[in-house]
Design a protein around this motif. Structure first.
Motif, mmCIF file in Angstrom:
data_model
loop_
_atom_site.group_PDB
_atom_site.id
_atom_site.type_symbol
_atom_site.label_atom_id
_atom_site.label_comp_id
_atom_site.label_asym_id
_atom_site.label_seq_id
_atom_site.Cartn_x
_atom_site.Cartn_y
_atom_site.Cartn_z
ATOM 1 N N LEU B 137 0.563 -0.849 0.237
ATOM 2 C CA LEU B 137 0.042 -0.658 -0.159
ATOM 3 C C LEU B 137 0.504 1.209 -0.612
ATOM 4 O O LEU B 137 1.438 1.786 1.126
ATOM 5 N N LEU B 138 1.225 1.887 -0.692
ATOM 6 C CA LEU B 138 1.884 3.045 -0.991
ATOM 7 C C LEU B 138 0.959 4.007 -1.691
ATOM 8 O O LEU B 138 1.487 4.839 -1.788
ATOM 9 N N GLN B 139 -0.283 4.135 -0.825
ATOM 10 C CA GLN B 139 -1.108 5.516 -0.925
ATOM 11 C C GLN B 139 -1.983 5.574 0.249
ATOM 12 O O GLN B 139 -2.030 4.455 1.425
ATOM 13 N N SER B 140 -2.995 6.365 0.557
ATOM 14 C CA SER B 140 -3.966 6.236 2.139
ATOM 15 C C SER B 140 -5.164 7.203 1.654
ATOM 16 O O SER B 140 -5.238 7.539 0.252
ATOM 17 N N GLY B 141 -5.870 7.099 1.542
ATOM 18 C CA GLY B 141 -6.755 7.549 1.216
ATOM 19 C C GLY B 141 -8.321 6.675 1.762
ATOM 20 O O GLY B 141 -8.525 5.518 1.992
ATOM 21 N N THR B 142 -8.931 6.953 0.470
ATOM 22 C CA THR B 142 -10.706 6.453 0.699
ATOM 23 C C THR B 142 -10.996 6.464 -0.970
ATOM 24 O O THR B 142 -10.762 7.067 -2.442
ATOM 25 N N TYR B 143 -10.598 4.636 -1.005
ATOM 26 C CA TYR B 143 -11.293 3.878 -2.381
ATOM 27 C C TYR B 143 -12.016 3.238 -2.220
ATOM 28 O O TYR B 143 -13.099 2.825 -1.203
ATOM 29 N N TRP B 144 -12.208 2.076 -3.450
ATOM 30 C CA TRP B 144 -13.194 0.847 -3.452
ATOM 31 C C TRP B 144 -12.719 -0.010 -3.713
ATOM 32 O O TRP B 144 -12.116 -0.167 -4.795
ATOM 33 N N TYR B 145 -13.507 -1.126 -3.938
ATOM 34 C CA TYR B 145 -13.601 -2.189 -4.942
ATOM 35 C C TYR B 145 -14.553 -2.808 -5.339
ATOM 36 O O TYR B 145 -15.466 -2.521 -4.584
ATOM 37 N N HIS B 146 -14.344 -3.302 -6.617
ATOM 38 C CA HIS B 146 -15.626 -4.320 -6.952
ATOM 39 C C HIS B 146 -15.337 -4.820 -8.066
ATOM 40 O O HIS B 146 -14.090 -5.373 -8.547
ATOM 41 N N SER B 147 -16.275 -5.556 -8.839
ATOM 42 C CA SER B 147 -15.802 -7.212 -9.621
ATOM 43 C C SER B 147 -15.581 -6.214 -11.397
ATOM 44 O O SER B 147 -16.289 -5.543 -11.085
ATOM 45 N N HIS B 148 -14.872 -7.077 -11.870
ATOM 46 C CA HIS B 148 -14.318 -6.401 -13.488
ATOM 47 C C HIS B 148 -14.941 -7.589 -14.087
ATOM 48 O O HIS B 148 -14.839 -7.236 -15.370
ATOM 49 N N SER B 149 -15.745 -8.136 -13.632
ATOM 50 C CA SER B 149 -16.244 -9.233 -14.620
ATOM 51 C C SER B 149 -17.865 -8.815 -14.758
ATOM 52 O O SER B 149 -19.119 -8.353 -14.492
ATOM 53 N N GLY B 150 -17.971 -9.558 -16.253
ATOM 54 C CA GLY B 150 -19.032 -8.877 -16.633
ATOM 55 C C GLY B 150 -20.409 -7.448 -16.146
ATOM 56 O O GLY B 150 -19.355 -6.441 -15.892
ATOM 57 N N PHE B 151 -21.692 -8.168 -15.352
ATOM 58 C CA PHE B 151 -21.944 -6.528 -15.223
ATOM 59 C C PHE B 151 -22.446 -7.151 -13.472
ATOM 60 O O PHE B 151 -23.518 -6.652 -12.548
ATOM 61 N N GLN B 152 -21.314 -8.175 -12.803
ATOM 62 C CA GLN B 152 -21.908 -8.320 -11.845
ATOM 63 C C GLN B 152 -21.603 -6.966 -10.707
ATOM 64 O O GLN B 152 -22.286 -7.305 -10.036
ATOM 65 N N GLU B 153 -21.104 -6.277 -10.653
ATOM 66 C CA GLU B 153 -20.707 -5.045 -10.160
ATOM 67 C C GLU B 153 -22.656 -4.388 -9.624
ATOM 68 O O GLU B 153 -22.864 -4.259 -8.481
ATOM 69 N N GLN B 154 -22.815 -4.633 -10.936
ATOM 70 C CA GLN B 154 -24.246 -4.302 -10.798
ATOM 71 C C GLN B 154 -24.932 -4.863 -9.389
ATOM 72 O O GLN B 154 -26.163 -4.496 -9.208
ATOM 73 N N THR B 155 -24.976 -6.337 -9.817
ATOM 74 C CA THR B 155 -25.916 -6.790 -8.626
ATOM 75 C C THR B 155 -25.436 -7.027 -7.362
ATOM 76 O O THR B 155 -25.751 -8.538 -6.354
ATOM 77 N N GLY B 156 -24.162 -6.252 -6.732
ATOM 78 C CA GLY B 156 -24.262 -6.353 -5.756
ATOM 79 C C GLY B 156 -22.255 -6.104 -5.261
ATOM 80 O O GLY B 156 -22.348 -5.862 -4.094
ATOM 81 N N MET B 157 -21.632 -6.142 -6.020
ATOM 82 C CA MET B 157 -19.975 -7.140 -5.621
ATOM 83 C C MET B 157 -19.343 -5.586 -5.993
ATOM 84 O O MET B 157 -19.124 -5.177 -6.708
ATOM 85 N N TYR B 158 -19.679 -4.240 -4.515
ATOM 86 C CA TYR B 158 -18.651 -3.107 -4.640
ATOM 87 C C TYR B 158 -18.401 -3.483 -2.671
ATOM 88 O O TYR B 158 -19.724 -3.538 -2.366
ATOM 89 N N GLY B 159 -17.360 -2.149 -3.067
ATOM 90 C CA GLY B 159 -17.419 -2.122 -1.457
ATOM 91 C C GLY B 159 -16.227 -1.217 -1.324
ATOM 92 O O GLY B 159 -15.447 -0.741 -1.957
ATOM 93 N N ALA B 160 -15.924 0.250 0.009
ATOM 94 C CA ALA B 160 -15.432 0.551 0.536
ATOM 95 C C ALA B 160 -14.328 0.280 0.678
ATOM 96 O O ALA B 160 -13.359 -0.855 1.416
ATOM 97 N N ILE B 161 -12.814 0.907 0.546
ATOM 98 C CA ILE B 161 -11.442 0.907 1.305
ATOM 99 C C ILE B 161 -10.998 1.873 1.621
ATOM 100 O O ILE B 161 -11.431 3.030 1.145
ATOM 101 N N ILE B 162 -10.061 1.544 2.719
ATOM 102 C CA ILE B 162 -10.100 3.206 3.743
ATOM 103 C C ILE B 162 -8.692 2.598 4.239
ATOM 104 O O ILE B 162 -8.205 1.352 4.456
ATOM 105 N N ILE B 163 -7.772 3.480 3.554
ATOM 106 C CA ILE B 163 -6.223 2.548 3.569
ATOM 107 C C ILE B 163 -5.529 4.474 5.284
ATOM 108 O O ILE B 163 -5.067 5.597 4.150
ATOM 109 N N ASP B 164 -5.503 4.293 5.816
ATOM 110 C CA ASP B 164 -4.983 5.009 7.188
ATOM 111 C C ASP B 164 -3.406 5.179 6.692
ATOM 112 O O ASP B 164 -2.863 4.235 6.666
ATOM 113 N N PRO B 165 -3.738 6.512 6.855
ATOM 114 C CA PRO B 165 -2.044 7.204 6.390
ATOM 115 C C PRO B 165 -1.207 7.022 7.620
ATOM 116 O O PRO B 165 -1.140 6.927 8.641
ATOM 117 N N ILE B 166 0.656 6.949 7.275
ATOM 118 C CA ILE B 166 1.242 6.862 7.866
ATOM 119 C C ILE B 166 1.592 7.444 9.124
ATOM 120 O O ILE B 166 1.567 8.023 9.866
#
Lengths: 234, 594
Positions: B137-166
Motif C-alpha cells: 500500500l503506497l497511498q492512503s485515503g478512501t477508495y473502493w473495490y468491485h467486480s470487473h467481470s461481466g455486469f456483476q458490479e450491478q448486482t452488489g459486488m462493491y465495497g469501500a476501502i480505507i487506507i489509514d496514512p502513516i
C-alpha cells in the motif's frame, strides 16, 4: 422460391447465441414487435389485422421478418411476408434487402425487395421499399409514422402508407400508378413500454385502375373503420 | 465481537486486531438485516493484512420482492476493508459463483497482475477457485473495490476501502463514516442492457410532450419555441436524455439502505464528522447535499486536496469525495443524494439520536440539456426554458495567458491542451450519432442540473476548477506528447466507443515507461462519462501547474473536453474505460506501458 420454413431454425439459432457470448458489447439479440394487432369494423365483419416484425442480429446487421395481413370470418384474406437482411448505413438509417411474398389473396406474388428504414429529422419514422417481381413488374411502397406524446404513456401516432405499381395486374386486381392510400390514427396507452392497448381510426382508399377493379367487383373503394387493438414487443 | 457491525469507524474508537477470519465467521452466521431500521446496519468492517473474501449468490430484498445478488463475504455493500499505508496486504478471493469473477481495487496503485481485470491483469477467477491478491500500500485515503467481470458490479459486488496514512492527517475529525452510494435493480443487468439495445429510451419517462411545447410557445412565442427545438429535432436527439437507466428500475442505496429507511450516522453535538462518499453505482451520478450543513471537501478520489467549503457536489460513477461536516446543534440532518436525472434519491441521516430524523427535501427539477452540452459552446445562449439555469459560464483558465501554448502543439502542464480538436475518420458512420463541433473546457461548470444553484438556492456547488492538490505536483515535467481521445456513441442504437472504435476492434494505446503524457478527452456524446484509467494517476489540469489534483476517475461532460497528465510509471497492461457499466463493453481501451 425461398422456403420460409427453413429460415426459422436459422433465426432461432441466432437468438440462442447471446447466452454463450456473455457480456460482449454487441450481443446477438432478437426483438419481436407486434406493431398492430387490431379489430376493425367492430360488430360487423370483425376484421382482424396484424402488422408484426421480428429482428435478430447485432447493432449494425440484422435479419428482419415483416408480416402483415388481414383475417376475416375464419380465413386469411390478405397476407404478406418479407424476409430481409438489414445493414446500417447511417446513424439512423438501415438498408434492407430480401424477399417479399404476397401470399394471400391468391395468386401469390413474389418480389425482390430493396428498402430503406429509419428516422428522418423531426422524428418521422420511414419504411420505404422498391419491389421487383416477375414479368418486369415493379412496385414501391412508402410508409411514414410519427409519434406525438400527450404524456409519457399516452401517445398519438398518425401514419400513412402508399403503394405504387408499374403495371396492371388483373389477377390481383391492382392497377398501375398509385394503387392505394391508407392513413391511420392510433391513440395508445403504454401500460408499460412493452404493452399498449389502443383505439384508432383507419381510412383506406383505392385509386385509379385498382379502384376500377374494386368497383367492378362491387367492392367499396373508400373505407373508414374504427378500430381497437394492442401493440406489444419483447 | 460486535465490532464488525460497529457503525462508527472512529479511529479512536475502533477496536483493532479483529482478524478477517473472525469477521468472516460472524458474517457467515449472522443474517444481514438489510431493510431493517436498525442504525447499526452499516457495512461491516474487515481490518488487518490478510483477508478472505467469499463471492457468492445471496438473496436480498430492497424493493419488497426478493432478488438474487452477488455479494462479497455476505454483505451488500461488501465489507469495508481498512488497511494501513506502508503495509502489504493479502486478499484471498474465493469464487462460489457459477461464473468467472474478479475484484478490481479501484484507485489503488499496484502491480498490473494484481489489478483484477480479466483478460488484461489475469484470467479471472473461475467458478470454485480462489485467487490470491498481494500488494504493497503506497497511498492512503478512501477508495473502493468491485467486480470487473461481466455486469456483476450491478448486482452488489462493491465495497469501500480505507487506507489509514502513516503520517498524521492534515485535518481532524471525531467520527468517520463511509457513505457508499449505489443503484439496485431487481432486473438482471443483462436484461437492462438488452432493453437499452432494443429501445434506448426504455427507462426515460421524461421525454418532451406536447404540453412542454405549448408551455414554451406560451412563454416565448410559437416561432421561438419552434426554433429552440430545431437543433434537437434535426439531430434527432432528446434534451431530456440524462441517464440511460433511471429510478424507473433503480432503487438508490446509501450504505446498502433503501431511501425509505435510510442509513443512519450518529454524532454528538460539536463533533467533526468525516464522510467518505463513494459512488459505487453502475450507472448513476448523484448530486449530494446535506441541508443545513456546509461541507468541507478534503479529498477527491482518495487524494487530499486544498480544503474547499461547499454546499453541494456531483459525484460521478466511481469517484470518491471525503468531506468534513460540523453539526453544531442537536438536530438531525438528511444526507440527500439525488440522482442526476432526479428520478430518485439515496438518503441517510446524520443525527445525535437514532430516532431523530430530518425532513427529506424535494427533488430538484429534472435537468434539461442545452446547446452547450452538445458541444456548441460558442453559441451556447439558447437555454430555452432550461430549468437548470440560463447562461453558460465560460471557463477561463487561471493565468489564461497560457504560457507555452503552441509549444509542440500542446499547452503548458497544468493548463490544458491547445491542440485543435480533430475528429478521426473512424468517427464517421452509422455507429456515431454526433460529434461536438466546438467542445470547450468547462471545468468551472458544475454540469447540467447544477448550474446557477448559488443564485437560485444559495448553494455553492463544487466544480473541477476547485480541485487543487494539497501537495506539490511530483512530476513537474511538461507533457512530452498529447493523446486526444473522443468519447463516441450512437445513443439510439446504444453503441459506445472511443474514437468511433469499440474495444473489440481497437488496438491498445501504447505509453513509454516513464513518459509524461497529456490525455485530452473530447466528449462527442450528450452524456456524462466517468473515465477511469487503471494503474496510474490522472492529474487533472485545472489551471495550476504546482498543485495538480490527482484523480482516478474523471467526468467528461457532454460536449466538453478535459485534459489530464499521466506519468507512465507502471509497466504492464491496464484498463482504461468509461465506468458506466453499460457503456464499458464498448467504451474501453487497453493501455500498455512498456
Amino acid at each position: 422460391m425461398i422456403n420460409v420454413k427453413t429460415l426459422f431454425p436459422l433465426f432461432f439459432s441466432l437468438i440462442v447465441l447471446p447466452v454463450i457470448a456473455g457480456v460482449k458489447d454487441d450481443p446477438v439479440l432478437a426483438k419481436m414487435m407486434v406493431n398492430q394487432l387490431e379489430i376493425r369494423d367492430i360488430g360487423d365483419d370483425n376484421i382482424t389485422v396484424w402488422d408484426a416484425q421480428l429482428w435478430a442480429g447485432q447493432d449494425l446487421q440484422k435479419l428482419w421478418l415483416k408480416s402483415e395481413g388481414e383475417y376475416t370470418n375464419g380465413a386469411t384474406e390478405e397476407s404478406e411476408l418479407q424476409v430481409l437482411y438489414s445493414q446500417a448505413v447511417a446513424p439512423y438509417w438501415d438498408v434492407q434487402f430480401g424477399w417479399r411474398g404476397d401470399l394471400k389473396p391468391s395468386p401469390d406474388r413474389h418480389w425482390l425487395a430493396l428498402g430503406v428504414q429509419g428516422l428522418t429529422p423531426y422524428y418521422f419514422e420511414i419504411d420505404t421499399a422498391l419491389f421487383v417481381g416477375n414479368h418486369g413488374r415493379v412496385a414501391a411502397r412508402i410508409e411514414a409514422e410519427y409519434e406525438l406524446l400527450f404524456t409519457q404513456q399516452l401517445i398519438l401516432s398518425p401514419e400513412l402508407e402508399m403503394n405504387f405499381f408499374s403495371k396492371d395486374d388483373v389477377e390481383t386486381e391492382t392497377g398501375s400508378g398509385l394503387s392505394d392510400l391508407e392513413a391511420g390514427l392510433r391513440l395508445r396507452y403504454e401500460i408499460r413500454r412493452e404493452i399498449a392497448p389502443y383505439i384508432g381510426v383507419n381510412w383506406s382508399r383505392k385509386v385509379g385502375k385498382t379502384a376500377d377493379f374494386a368497383r367492378d367487383e362491387g367492392n367499396s373503394v373508400d373505407i373508414t373503420e374504427i378500430l381497437i387493438g394492442i401493440r406489444a414487443w419483447f | 465481537m460486535n465490532t464488525c457491525r460497529q457503525p462508527v469507524l472512529s479511529r479512536r474508537r475502533f477496536v483493532t486486531g479483529l482478524s478477517s477470519a473472525t469477521a468472516l465467521s460472524i458474517l457467515g452466521s449472522t443474517p444481514l438485516l438489510l431493510g431493517s431500521k436498525r442504525y447499526s446496519d452499516a457495512p461491516p468492517v474487515m481490518q488487518g493484512k490478510l483477508f478472505d473474501l467469499n463471492i457468492a449468490y445471496q438473496e436480498m430484498n430492497f424493493t419488497g420482492s426478493p432478488s438474487i445478488a452477488t455479494t462479497i463475504s455476505g454483505a451488500l455493500p461488501a465489507p469495508i476493508l481498512r488497511w494501513k499505508e506502508g503495509e502489504r496486504v493479502t486478499l484471498r478471493v474465493h469464487n462460489n459463483l457459477d461464473q468467472t469473477t474478479s475484484i478490481h481495487w479501484h484507485g489503488i496503485i499496484l502491480p498490473t497482475d494484481m489489478d483484477g481485470v480479466p483478460g488484461l491483469s489475469f484470467g479471472g477467477i473461475p467458478p470454485g477457485e480462489s485467487f490470491e491478491y498481494q500488494f504493497d500500500l503506497l497511498q492512503s485515503g478512501t477508495y473502493w473495490y468491485h467486480s470487473h467481470s461481466g455486469f456483476q458490479e450491478q448486482t452488489g459486488m462493491y465495497g469501500a476501502i480505507i487506507i489509514d496514512p502513516i503520517e498524521p492527517e492534515p485535518f481532524s475529525y471525531d467520527r468517520d463514516y463511509v457513505v457508499l452510494l449505489s443503484d439496485w435493480s431487481d432486473e438482471s443487468p443483462s436484461n437492462i442492457y438488452n432493453k437499452l439495445k432494443k429501445l434506448s429510451h426504455y427507462y426515460n419517462f421524461r421525454e418532451r410532450t406536447l404540453a412542454d411545447f405549448f408551455e414554451e410557445a406560451d412563454e416565448h412565442g410559437v416561432a421561438n419555441a419552434w426554433n429552440n427545438r430545431r437543433m434537437w429535432n434535426q439531430m434527432r436527439m432528446s434534451d431530456r436524455d440524462i441517464s440511460d437507466v433511471t429510478g424507473y428500475t433503480y432503487t438508490f442505496l446509501m450504505n446498502g439502505q433503501a431511501p425509505a429507511d435510510g442509513w443512519i450516522g450518529l454524532f454528538d453535538r460539536g463533533q467533526k464528522v468525516r464522510l467518505r462518499f463513494i459512488n459505487a453505482a453502475a450507472m448513476t451520478f448523484f448530486d449530494v447535499r446535506i441541508p443545513g450543513l456546509r461541507m468541507t471537501v478534503i479529498a477527491a478520489d482518495g487524494q487530499n486536496i486544498q480544503p474547499i467549503s461547499i454546499d453541494e457536489f456531483r459525484i460521478g460513477v466511481a469517484e470518491t469525495y471525503d468531506v468534513i461536516v460540523e453539526p453544531e446543534s442537536d438536530t438531525a440532518y438528511t444526507i440527500f443524494a439525488q440522482s442526476i436525472d432526479r428520478t430518485g434519491y439515496a438518503r441517510g441521516t446524520l443525527t445525535p439520536h437514532p430516532n431523530l430524523k430530518a425532513d427529506i427535501p424535494a427533488l430538484d427539477p429534472a435537468p434539461i440539456l442545452t446547446h452547450a452540452d452538445m458541444g456548441m459552446g460558442g453559441q451556447g445562449a439558447h437555454e430555452g426554458h432550461d430549468m437548470s439555469g440560463s447562461g453558460m459560464p465560460t471557463f477561463k483558465m487561471k493565468g489564461s495567458e497560457m504560457p507555452g501554448a503552441g509549444m509542440m502543439g500542446t499547452g503548458q502542464a497544468g493548463f490544458g491542451s491547445s491542440t485543435p480538436v480533430k475528429h478521426s475518420t473512424t468517427e464517421f458512420g452509422p455507429h456515431v450519432d454526433m460529434r461536438a463541433d466546438n467542445p470547450n473546457y468547462r471545468l468551472d461548470d458544475p454540469g447540467v442540473g447544477l448550474r446557477n444553484h448559488l443564485q437560485r438556492y444559495d448553494r455553492t456547488v463544487l466544480t473541477y476548477a476547485d480541485l487543487q492538490n494539497l501537495y506539490k505536483t511530483q512530476d513537474t515535467r511538461e507533457p512530452q506528447r498529447e493523446i486526444q481521445l473522443h468519447l463516441t456513441g450512437n445513443m439510439s442504437r446504444y453503441m459506445w466507443s472511443i474514437n468511433g472504435t469499440k474495444f473489440a476492434d481497437a488496438e491498445p494505446l501504447h505509453l513509454s515507461y516513464g513518459e509524461r503524457v497529456r490525455i485530452t478527452l473530447v466528449n462527442d456524446t450528450m452524456m456524462n462519462h466517468p473515465i477511469h484509467l487503471h494503474g496510474m494517476w490522472s492529474e487533472l489540469e485545472t489551471g495550476d501547474d504546482h498543485y495538480i489534483a490527482r484523480k482516478h476517475t474523471v467526468i467528461v461532460q457532454p460536449g466538453a473536453k478535459i485534459s489530464y497528465l499521466v506519468t507512465a510509471d507502471a509497466i504492464g497492461r491496464w484498463a482504461y474505460h468509461c465506468h458506466l457499466l453499460y457503456h464499458m463493453p464498448g467504451m474501453f481501451r487497453e493501455v500498455i506501458v512498456s
